[in-house]
Design an enzyme around this catalytic site. Structure first.
Site, PDB file in Angstrom:
ATOM      1  CD  GLU A  65      42.705  57.116  40.021  1.00  0.00           C
ATOM      2  OE1 GLU A  65      42.906  56.494  38.959  1.00  0.00           O
ATOM      3  OE2 GLU A  65      43.577  57.324  40.870  1.00  0.00           O
ATOM      4  CD  GLU A 102      39.792  36.155  49.784  1.00  0.00           C
ATOM      5  OE1 GLU A 102      40.287  35.207  49.152  1.00  0.00           O
ATOM      6  OE2 GLU A 102      40.394  37.210  50.027  1.00  0.00           O
TER       7      GLU A 102
END
Length: 313
Positions: free
Chosen positions: A84, A115
């Site tokens: 953004e 992960e």
């Protein structure tokens, strides 16, 4: 093996042990009461957030970049915040980057095992040419995700600035990082579901970190996003409004200034407020390192067309 029971984010919440039996309105009332605790948790770490903003802005002002890494929800929030920045602040997509364990596919579907790899983050960062001049924010609600730990260790070895964002006291990533941001939001509404309170806290902290950094870099004038990238009709209209609000000019004057400024709201405001030429304005903004207020005052300390400048005197 990690004892999950010792992690704040994995403990059982006594306020929600019978939430499955509640009428729906009572259920959402309990949820809202728990969510209200997030703001208080963040309030306690505002000094650390401010320190992280100043340190990050200093690195970026000197040519560094900001990276977020995480897995699952934490990784997605980092990617979201990074994605953004270009439309909001007109930044190069390389300036703020989000990396999620498992790559782009993990944004939409969990990548099993990614992960848990201590070396994968190093490879992901190296692929993006991460250096000592950059900033790494490791995001993990539990604070013990191996992918994030490996990334922070690698960044520290290089001499980069490291920031840890977790929601459990005394987390491993907090101990590793130069700056630890630890909003402790307590046990989740649904035990272990850290996309809830912990995720909300992480989103709010990332909002502060990126927005505060962009303000320090001169991407905001007053409270106007003067470096907005007008990439669609809505943003083109927003740019016009920003010029009008930032300079006090009419719509017609704003449109004319934007044409002279090649659509750049920051430069257009400078043209209207000071009466300088586009070439003079570009030079002033370059010399002020993109800070519009400084550029305005390089022409004059009396800016009758700018309410913000009048307030400063």
């Amino acid at each position: 093996m990690i004892d999950l029971g010792k992690l704040t984010t994995e403990q059982r919440n006594p306020a929600t042990t019978r939430i499955d039996c509640c009428p729906t309105e009572e259920m959402v009332t309990i949820m809202q009461a728990e969510d209200a605790k997030v703001s208080a948790a963040i309030r306690k770490i505002l000094p650390e957030i401010a320190r992280a903003i100043d340190a990050t802005a200093a690195r970026l002002a000197d040519g560094g970049r900001l990276f977020y890494i995480g897995a699952g929800t934490s990784g997605r929030l980092g990617v979201l915040d990074a994605s953004e920045c270009p439309p909001t602040y007109g930044t190069d997509p390389e300036l703020v980057q989000g990396i999620i364990a498992g790559g782009e596919a993990a944004m939409f579907r969990a990548q099993e095992g990614a992960e848990d790899d201590l070396t994968l983050a190093e490879k992901d960062l190296a692929a993006r040419h991460f250096t000592k001049d950059d900033v790494l924010v490791g995001i993990a609600a539990s604070g013990r995700t191996p992918y994030v730990i490996g990334g922070l260790r690698y960044a520290k070895e290089l001499g980069a600035l490291t920031i840890a964002l977790s929601c459990s006291e005394g987390s491993e990533i907090a101990k590793l990082a130069d700056i630890a941001l630890t909003p402790v939001t307590g046990p989740e509404i649904v035990t272990g579901s850290t996309r809830m309170k912990a995720g909300t806290a992480q989103k709010l902290v990332l909002n502060m970190l990126s927005t505060g950094t962009m303000i320090r870099l001169g991407k905001v004038y007053g409270n106007l996003m003067v470096d907005v990238k007008a990439s669609n009709h809505k943003l083109e209209e927003r740019a016009r409004r920003i010029v009008m609000q930032g300079s006090g000019c009419s719509r017609e004057e704003a449109e004319a200034a934007l044409r002279k400024a090649d659509g750049r709201a920051k430069l257009a405001i400078l043209l209207v407020v000071t009466g300088c030429t586009a070439e003079e304005g570009r030079k002033a903004l370059q010399e002020s390192r993109g800070h519009l207020r400084k550029a305005i005052h390089s022409f004059t300390t009396d800016c009758p067309k700018s309410a913000d400048c009048q307030k400063e005197g």
